[in-house]
Scaffold this active site. Structure first.
Site, PDB file in Angstrom:
ATOM      1  N   CYS A  86      11.370  -4.168 -20.767  1.00 31.24           N
ATOM      2  CA  CYS A  86      10.373  -5.616 -21.210  1.00 31.24           C
ATOM      3  C   CYS A  86       9.319  -5.458 -22.593  1.00 31.24           C
ATOM      4  O   CYS A  86       9.599  -5.117 -23.762  1.00 31.24           O
ATOM      5  CB  CYS A  86       9.738  -5.918 -20.038  1.00 31.24           C
ATOM      6  SG  CYS A  86       9.160  -7.615 -20.203  1.00 31.24           S
ATOM      7  N   GLU A 176      14.225  -2.478 -13.034  1.00 31.69           N
ATOM      8  CA  GLU A 176      13.750  -1.647 -11.750  1.00 31.69           C
ATOM      9  C   GLU A 176      13.203  -2.712 -10.845  1.00 31.69           C
ATOM     10  O   GLU A 176      12.945  -2.179  -9.704  1.00 31.69           O
ATOM     11  CB  GLU A 176      12.124  -1.136 -12.234  1.00 31.69           C
ATOM     12  CG  GLU A 176      11.133  -2.271 -12.592  1.00 31.69           C
ATOM     13  CD  GLU A 176      11.057  -2.543 -13.993  1.00 31.69           C
ATOM     14  OE1 GLU A 176      11.973  -2.910 -14.647  1.00 31.69           O
ATOM     15  OE2 GLU A 176       9.964  -3.158 -14.470  1.00 31.69           O
ATOM     16  N   SER A 228      -6.204  13.829  11.183  1.00 29.74           N
ATOM     17  CA  SER A 228      -6.555  12.499  11.542  1.00 29.74           C
ATOM     18  C   SER A 228      -5.543  11.935  12.633  1.00 29.74           C
ATOM     19  O   SER A 228      -6.043  10.813  13.068  1.00 29.74           O
ATOM     20  CB  SER A 228      -6.764  11.580  10.585  1.00 29.74           C
ATOM     21  OG  SER A 228      -5.876  11.216   9.979  1.00 29.74           O
ATOM     22  N   GLY A 229      -4.389  12.373  12.872  1.00 30.66           N
ATOM     23  CA  GLY A 229      -3.226  11.508  13.534  1.00 30.66           C
ATOM     24  C   GLY A 229      -2.357  10.725  12.483  1.00 30.66           C
ATOM     25  O   GLY A 229      -1.398  10.163  12.918  1.00 30.66           O
ATOM     26  N   GLY A 230      -2.814  10.518  11.282  1.00 33.69           N
ATOM     27  CA  GLY A 230      -2.471   9.440  10.261  1.00 33.69           C
ATOM     28  C   GLY A 230      -1.278  10.316   9.766  1.00 33.69           C
ATOM     29  O   GLY A 230      -0.953  11.505  10.047  1.00 33.69           O
ATOM     30  N   VAL A 231      -0.436   9.621   9.096  1.00 32.45           N
ATOM     31  CA  VAL A 231       0.776  10.252   8.414  1.00 32.45           C
ATOM     32  C   VAL A 231       0.478  11.486   7.486  1.00 32.45           C
ATOM     33  O   VAL A 231       1.138  12.521   7.631  1.00 32.45           O
ATOM     34  CB  VAL A 231       1.634   9.137   7.631  1.00 32.45           C
ATOM     35  CG1 VAL A 231       3.001   9.783   7.250  1.00 32.45           C
ATOM     36  CG2 VAL A 231       2.045   7.983   8.365  1.00 32.45           C
ATOM     37  N   SER A 233      -2.187  13.535   6.679  1.00 35.83           N
ATOM     38  CA  SER A 233      -2.711  14.507   7.206  1.00 35.83           C
ATOM     39  C   SER A 233      -1.843  15.220   8.016  1.00 35.83           C
ATOM     40  O   SER A 233      -1.610  16.520   8.003  1.00 35.83           O
ATOM     41  CB  SER A 233      -3.872  14.429   7.803  1.00 35.83           C
ATOM     42  OG  SER A 233      -3.773  13.705   9.161  1.00 35.83           O
ATOM     43  N   LYS A 371       4.527   7.444  -0.621  1.00 39.68           N
ATOM     44  CA  LYS A 371       4.626   7.255   0.640  1.00 39.68           C
ATOM     45  C   LYS A 371       5.672   7.363   1.217  1.00 39.68           C
ATOM     46  O   LYS A 371       5.849   8.270   2.439  1.00 39.68           O
ATOM     47  CB  LYS A 371       3.861   5.941   0.984  1.00 39.68           C
ATOM     48  CG  LYS A 371       3.304   6.088   2.308  1.00 39.68           C
ATOM     49  CD  LYS A 371       2.159   6.573   2.635  1.00 39.68           C
ATOM     50  CE  LYS A 371       1.593   6.336   3.886  1.00 39.68           C
ATOM     51  NZ  LYS A 371       0.271   6.894   4.247  1.00 39.68           N
TER      52      LYS A 371
END
Ligand code: XMP
Length: 515
Positions: A86, A176, A228-231, A233, A371
């Site tokens: 582009c 993409e 923290s329980g999150g993905v 960490s 992620k």
């Protein structure tokens, strides 16, 4: 010591951030490591980095506009294979002596792509006619010397061009985006056939490399990591533990604002299954007493954020000889804190409020990962699905889902209702279509009737949204039967709740959370 990935690397020149990130991810999906760099990176710097290939992203500007982003032309003379998309084709054309005349007709959305040079290595395996995605006004007129056109659409004669001798390729369309039927094939052709890069960026390699780097970085020093329980960490902790075992201590600050069973799960996973040195601090009393009487959402967030680090550093200082702090910074965080200059990337690190006289060096083993790669690493390391695929959950936890003052009683009500919402939607949403779903407890009560008795209880608001990135969202069209089941169960099973409402607001104008 290397703080870099030792894989063949594709540099993605960033002419407009959202396009560049998507390209970088597509390249990684093709199992090749990619890195986003500012568009004006010098030819010397590019040479120093020895990229295996370069991709020029699209961007919102017109090449002739005042202040339009321009690259160092000498990059195109390094002999490194280059592919432009582009804006990238227009930049390549004008830098090398072609023209991009202003046209009256733009081309937005689907277009029929016709490959006019079937011998082009870029289009190997791509049918003569297929669908592509266009988003442009101007397009290439006169080709730069040495180039030939390789594809066209009804309104764009040069939909692709190439100069194989100089290893330069470009397309006006966007390979993409998913709407371009054979986009990923085109990207693979460029990476594997034209640039000759082997697809070695695999989960196993990512983990081995990261483990190696952490070992090199910390030697025999001790490291702490906040869980923290999150993905993010959790994956950092599992990865660093794989690298250095008992040299790692994890500190889990339990602010008492997590969902049903979450704190237990962190302890079970890390202490029992992984055998990580884990300090579990039950600080719920501390947080609740600070939150007493506080109703303003931003004040809640501030109190919780500050207290979290306070508790964390109190624990950290009790440990002897810790030199490093492991953090779950991801690649998008690094890019967003400024891909323009390294100095800005550093400023991101300063967000950690080290107390007076306390300092740890940072290790950020996920800082090159997106992620989805972090999740894949987590799974590969043996973390349970509940953690790896946990939905986004705000740092201040249930405090921002209780409107008004946070009390232990309200936390208990909300936790029980929320568990039902999640259980029912989990069972229905097998392929994880819904982005986030939870219960909210508003600060009102209403009249109801149960059996022969009037009730005066709290309502629960159910929120479920579809989204790709939390920037925009739409309320999920959950089946009525599912909503009925959720409502029945909450009212029957959670005493004190006598009404259930479903939030049918998109974002914008609403936000995902209620506070
Ligand atoms: P909103 O409510 O702004 O949320 O539409 C967008 C995304 O961000 C999450 N969120 C937070 N995450 N701390 C966090 O770590 C917070 O204070 C916070 N507030 C919202 C929200 O869950 C959604 O995924």
């Amino acid at each position: 010591m290397t703080d870099h990935v030792s894989q063949p690397t594709v540099l993605v020149f960033d002419f407009g951030a959202q396009y560049a990130q998507l390209i970088a991810r597509r390249v990684r999906e093709a199992r090749v490591f990619s890195e986003i760099v500012p568009f004006d990176i010098s030819a010397e710097e590019v040479k120093r980095r020895k990229p295996a290939a370069i991709i020029l992203s699209g961007g919102p500007a017109s090449v002739y506009a005042e202040g339009a982003p321009h690259m160092d032309r000498r990059v195109l003379e390094l002999g490194v294979p280059v592919l432009g998309f582009c804006y990238g084709i227009q930049e390549m054309a004008t830098q090398l002596g072609g023209t991009v005349p202003r046209t009256d007709v733009g081309e937005y959305g689907f277009a029929e792509l016709r490959v006019t040079a079937p011998d082009s290595p870029l289009f190997e395996g791509v049918p003569e006619v297929s669908q592509c995605w266009m988003s442009h006004r101007d397009s290439v007129g006169e080709l730069p010397p040495g180039f030939r056109a390789t594809a066209s659409t009804a309104v764009t004669p040069v939909a692709a061009m190439e100069d194989p001798d100089r290893r330069l390729y470009a397309t006006q369309f966007h390979p993409e985006v998913a709407h371009t039927e054979h986009g990923q094939r085109i990207i693979r052709n460029f990476l594997y056939e034209i640039a000759g890069i082997p697809p070695t960026w695999t989960m196993v390699n990512i983990i081995e490399e990261s483990v190696e780097r952490v070992r090199e970085q910390v030697g025999s020093d001790r490291v702490i990591c906040g869980l923290s329980g999150g993905v993010d960490s959790s994956v950092v902790a599992a990865l660093v533990h794989r690298a250095i075992g008992d040299q790692l201590t994890c500190v889990f600050v339990d602010h008492g604002l997590l969902r049903h069973n979450e704190a237990d799960q962190v302890v079970r996973t890390f202490r029992d299954a992984f055998r990580v040195n884990l300090v579990h601090v039950d600080a719920s009393e501390r947080f609740l007493s600070l939150l007493k009487g506080v109703t303003d959402p931003e004040q809640k967030r501030r109190i919780i954020g500050e207290e979290f680090w306070k508790v964390f550093f109190e624990e950290a200082q009790k440990l002897e000889g810790v030199k490093w702090l492991a953090q779950g910074t991801l690649y998008p965080d690094v890019i967003e804190s400024g891909s323009k200059t390294a100095a800005k990337i550093k400023s991101h690190h300063n967000l950690i409020p080290f107390p007076e006289g306390v300092h740890f060096e940072l290790i950020e083993p996920l800082k090159w990962l997106f992620k989805d790669e972090v999740r894949a690493v987590g799974t590969e390391l043996g973390l349970p699905d509940e953690i790896v695929h946990r939905q986004p959950f705000p740092g201040p936890g249930l405090a921002v889902r209780i409107i008004g003052e946070v009390t232990r009683e309200k936390l208990d009500l909300l936790r029980r209702a929320d568990a039902i919402v999640r259980e029912e939607i989990d069972a229905w949403d097998r392929d994880r279509q819904v982005w986030q779903y939870f219960a909210v407890l508003p600060d009102i009560r209403s009249v109801g009737v149960m059996g022969d008795e009037r009730t005066y209880g709290h309502p629960i608001i159910v929120r479920a949204v579809a989204s790709a990135d939390a920037m925009t969202a739409d309320w999920a069209r959950l089946p009525h039967d599912l909503l009925a089941r959720i409502s029945n169960r909450i009212v029957n099973e959670v005493e004190g709740i006598n009404r259930v409402a479903y939030d049918i607001t998109s974002k914008p104008p609403g936000t995902i959370e209620w506070e």
